[in-house]
Design a protein around this motif. Structure first.
Motif, mmCIF file in Angstrom:
data_model
loop_
_atom_site.group_PDB
_atom_site.id
_atom_site.type_symbol
_atom_site.label_atom_id
_atom_site.label_comp_id
_atom_site.label_asym_id
_atom_site.label_seq_id
_atom_site.Cartn_x
_atom_site.Cartn_y
_atom_site.Cartn_z
ATOM 1 N N VAL A 124 -28.404 -12.936 -30.556
ATOM 2 C CA VAL A 124 -29.266 -14.098 -29.830
ATOM 3 C C VAL A 124 -29.529 -15.111 -30.560
ATOM 4 O O VAL A 124 -29.696 -16.128 -30.464
ATOM 5 C CB VAL A 124 -30.453 -13.237 -29.061
ATOM 6 C CG1 VAL A 124 -31.231 -14.471 -28.302
ATOM 7 C CG2 VAL A 124 -29.946 -12.161 -27.929
ATOM 8 N N GLY A 125 -30.289 -14.659 -31.753
ATOM 9 C CA GLY A 125 -30.852 -15.531 -32.791
ATOM 10 C C GLY A 125 -29.941 -16.530 -33.366
ATOM 11 O O GLY A 125 -29.862 -17.816 -33.252
ATOM 12 N N VAL A 126 -28.430 -15.946 -33.661
ATOM 13 C CA VAL A 126 -27.605 -17.167 -34.332
ATOM 14 C C VAL A 126 -27.010 -17.781 -33.226
ATOM 15 O O VAL A 126 -26.637 -19.076 -33.769
ATOM 16 C CB VAL A 126 -26.516 -16.301 -35.399
ATOM 17 C CG1 VAL A 126 -27.086 -15.653 -36.414
ATOM 18 C CG2 VAL A 126 -25.324 -15.370 -34.490
ATOM 19 N N SER A 127 -26.684 -17.264 -31.812
ATOM 20 C CA SER A 127 -26.215 -18.225 -31.033
ATOM 21 C C SER A 127 -26.971 -19.168 -30.658
ATOM 22 O O SER A 127 -26.762 -20.447 -30.020
ATOM 23 C CB SER A 127 -25.703 -17.234 -29.641
ATOM 24 O OG SER A 127 -26.790 -16.829 -29.079
ATOM 25 N N LEU A 128 -28.374 -18.879 -30.573
ATOM 26 C CA LEU A 128 -29.394 -20.160 -30.176
ATOM 27 C C LEU A 128 -29.378 -21.286 -31.339
ATOM 28 O O LEU A 128 -29.370 -22.241 -31.316
ATOM 29 C CB LEU A 128 -30.880 -19.625 -29.810
ATOM 30 C CG LEU A 128 -31.013 -18.943 -28.435
ATOM 31 C CD1 LEU A 128 -32.271 -18.168 -28.449
ATOM 32 C CD2 LEU A 128 -30.942 -20.413 -27.583
ATOM 33 N N LEU A 129 -29.509 -20.670 -32.577
ATOM 34 C CA LEU A 129 -29.290 -21.529 -33.806
ATOM 35 C C LEU A 129 -27.984 -22.431 -33.655
ATOM 36 O O LEU A 129 -28.236 -23.813 -33.742
ATOM 37 C CB LEU A 129 -29.065 -20.632 -35.065
ATOM 38 C CG LEU A 129 -28.656 -21.630 -36.253
ATOM 39 C CD1 LEU A 129 -29.782 -22.397 -36.755
ATOM 40 C CD2 LEU A 129 -28.578 -20.665 -37.590
ATOM 41 N N VAL A 130 -26.981 -22.078 -33.555
ATOM 42 C CA VAL A 130 -25.703 -22.873 -33.196
ATOM 43 C C VAL A 130 -25.849 -23.823 -32.042
ATOM 44 O O VAL A 130 -25.367 -25.051 -32.250
ATOM 45 C CB VAL A 130 -24.367 -21.748 -33.084
ATOM 46 C CG1 VAL A 130 -23.227 -22.580 -32.519
ATOM 47 C CG2 VAL A 130 -24.134 -21.041 -34.110
ATOM 48 N N PHE A 131 -26.256 -23.245 -31.067
ATOM 49 C CA PHE A 131 -26.580 -24.154 -29.739
ATOM 50 C C PHE A 131 -27.587 -25.155 -30.349
ATOM 51 O O PHE A 131 -27.117 -26.240 -29.827
ATOM 52 C CB PHE A 131 -27.150 -23.325 -28.613
ATOM 53 C CG PHE A 131 -27.449 -24.041 -27.336
ATOM 54 C CD1 PHE A 131 -26.522 -24.461 -26.620
ATOM 55 C CD2 PHE A 131 -28.883 -24.352 -27.059
ATOM 56 C CE1 PHE A 131 -26.841 -25.234 -25.537
ATOM 57 C CE2 PHE A 131 -29.080 -25.047 -26.087
ATOM 58 C CZ PHE A 131 -28.219 -25.285 -25.212
#
Lengths: 274, 286
Positions: A124-131
């Motif tokens: 969840v953390g890295v996908s939001l960062l990327v987003f």
């Protein structure tokens, strides 16, 4: 209990019950002792985290004089309150939809809600960062709030839905038979009945937000440190009594909120219909 | 009684906020890293989209394979340990807890809701060179000088077991609590011993809890990065640390995304397994 349980079997079961009781006690000790040790040493007058020299609150004093800690605390409270408010409203609406309606795509909705609760936090953390980076949104308090709402909605939904499923529908039907509009029924009958569930959901959302480290770690920017991030950065300079004091404050805050939430849930059992 | 059937304006109104929020801030980001996982990372951190399975094949590189294997071993051992320690406790609360049941289960939930970071930190305090663990070992005469306890795979496993034990106990308790005591009596009336009754009746009926608990422990353990960071040091690197490194230090977002997608796929596989074995009723109920 049974016709066959002679004195031998009774004696056996007493021994195994005793063993189970001791085992359970040891597990509880295992669950609480480590946090207990941290809290204990936060009151140590010496700088050591190994030898207890005497009772003192000097590390708490040091905490209060550290402006970065106070800023982090303020950030945590702000994020927690805003994220909880948004997640509670959205989660409650979702719970109403899922428990009161049958519709196409419900299985997908259900699965998404549960997936959001069990998805590894780092994903969840890295996908939001990327987003956020792809969308050109600067990382800071706003992105932390958005992320916290996203991962707490599901928990609120589950808690409120449990409350709704145990609720007696006849009260709502009676209100509507007596001429109440759907809106009136909601505000005057449904909401008061599910309020304990909503409050418990809100409190759980707040503690999740207040304690979250992993997701916040990826979506925070410069100057938007929350308490867990602050603790983590302090840890890099080694174990100090100040971290023990700060940890104690965080644990006690969580404890108070959880006990409050459990009271709401326990109280709700008495009024449950069916 | 079942709810109203079909789509309506009211239902759309109730569902649109969650669709917006989870759609935009949960599903879209996941789809984005899915796309990135097939992309190619540029030298300076940029990413070119395409269909490049190389990021997934990279995990077979011995350097990374070692980390992946270690992750599965530690997460697997942790799941097993949590089951071995958690089952007797859940059994105790469900069948012997009597009027203290609610308090006993609340006492399991409190650590469950307490900061993960602080619970991992507690073990740093206990296991470090001059910590209580070493003091105790010396006191008992087992060692003469401080031994290296922290920064080992053992420390990571212990920290994980501590962090995830409540995740195992709660679903086990939920499964055992529903258990109809008369089934046990029936088995024993028919001549089954206590041991037999447990393995042939109680345990099989608690399987949904065992599976749910194992998933809830295994999946996050496999993605854990705080505990190996604090207790594992540089020699016990796990997949979570690798993901973090790819995103924050190496800036190879394509490889990082592929690793994250593998963790997400693991979860998907676990959920499908659960639904096949247990069905979806359990999900909708509690």
């Amino acid at each position: 209990m049974t016709v066959k349980s002679g004195p031998v079997q009774k004696g056996m079961s007493r021994v195994s019950d005793r063993a189970l009781l001791i085992f359970a006690g040891l597990i509880y000790l295992f669950l609480y002792a480590p946090i207990g040790i941290v809290m204990f040493f936060s009151f140590n007058s010496a700088k050591s985290t190994q030898n207890f020299a005497g009772f003192s609150t000097r590390w708490y004093g040091e905490l209060l004089r550290d402006q970065t800690v106070l800023d982090a605390f303020q950030n945590s409270l702000f994020v927690g309150v805003i994220a909880t408010a948004i997640a509670t409203v959205i989660g409650t609406l979702t719970a109403l939809a899922l428990s009161r309606h049958e519709f196409r795509g419900k299985t997908f909705a259900d699965s998404s809600i549960y997936a959001a609760t069990v998805m590894p936090e780092i994903v969840v953390g890295v996908s939001l960062l990327v987003f956020f980076v792809a969308a050109g949104v600067g990382l800071g308090i706003t992105t932390i709030v958005i992320a916290h709402v996203a991962f707490t909605i599901s928990f609120v939904t589950i808690v409120v839905r449990a409350r709704l499923s145990g609720m007696d529908r006849s009260l709502e039907e009676a209100a509507q038979d007596l001429g109440a509009s759907p809106m009136q029924t909601f505000w005057r009958v449904t909401l008061p009945l599910i309020l304990p569930g909503v409050m418990a959901g809100a409190m759980l959302a707040f503690t999740l937000s207040f304690d979250d480290f992993v997701i916040t770690f990826f979506v925070s920017g410069v100057g938007s440190s929350t308490l867990p991030l602050k603790i983590y950065s302090m840890l890099k300079f080694g174990v100090t009594p100040v971290i023990n004091a700060l940890s104690t404050v965080v644990v006690l805050t969580t404890l108070v909120i959880i006990l409050g939430a459990s009271r709401f849930l326990a109280g709700s059992d008495d009024t449950k219909g069916s | 009684m079942r709810g109203r059937k079909g789509w309506s304006l009211g239902l759309a109104g109730l569902l649109s906020p969650v669709t917006f929020w989870l759609g935009l801030f949960f599903l879209v980001p996941l789809l984005l890293i899915l796309a990135y996982s097939f992309g190619t990372s540029g030298v300076y951190g940029g990413i070119t989209l395409g269909f490049n399975p190389g990021n997934y094949l990279k995990v077979f590189d011995p350097l990374y394979l070692e980390i992946v294997v270690r992750t599965f071993i530690i997460a697997g051992i942790n799941t097993l340990l949590c089951l071995l320690l958690g089952y007797p406790l859940a059994y105790f609360i469900a069948f012997k807890g009597r009027r203290w049941r609610n308090i006993l289960i609340l006492m399991v939930m409190v650590p469950f809701w307490t900061s993960f970071l602080i619970r991992a930190y507690a073990w740093v305090v206990i296991l470090n060179g001059n910590g209580i663990a070493n003091k105790t070992l010396q006191f008992l005469g087992l060692t003469s000088e401080p031994i290296n306890l922290i920064y080992t795979p053992g420390a990571v496993t212990l920290g994980m077991m501590y962090a995830y034990l409540p995740f195992m106990i709660l679903p086990l308790y939920a499964a055992l609590e529903k258990f109809d005591g008369r089934l046990k009596e029936a088995a024993q009336d028919l001549g089954a011993s206590k041991w037999h009754t447990f393995w042939r009746v109680t345990f099989p009926l608690s399987m949904p809890g065992v599976i749910a608990g194992s998933i809830l422990v295994f999946i996050p353990s496999a993605g854990e990065f705080v505990i190996p960071n604090l207790l594992g040091g540089s020699r016990t690197v796990m997949m979570g640390n690798l993901v973090q490194q790819q995103f924050l230090q190496a800036r190879d977002w394509a490889f990082g995304s592929a690793l994250a997608m593998m963790l997400a796929a693991l979860l998907l596989a676990a959920i499908l397994f659960y639904v096949r074995r247990v069905g979806t009723d359990e999900l909708e109920g509690a």
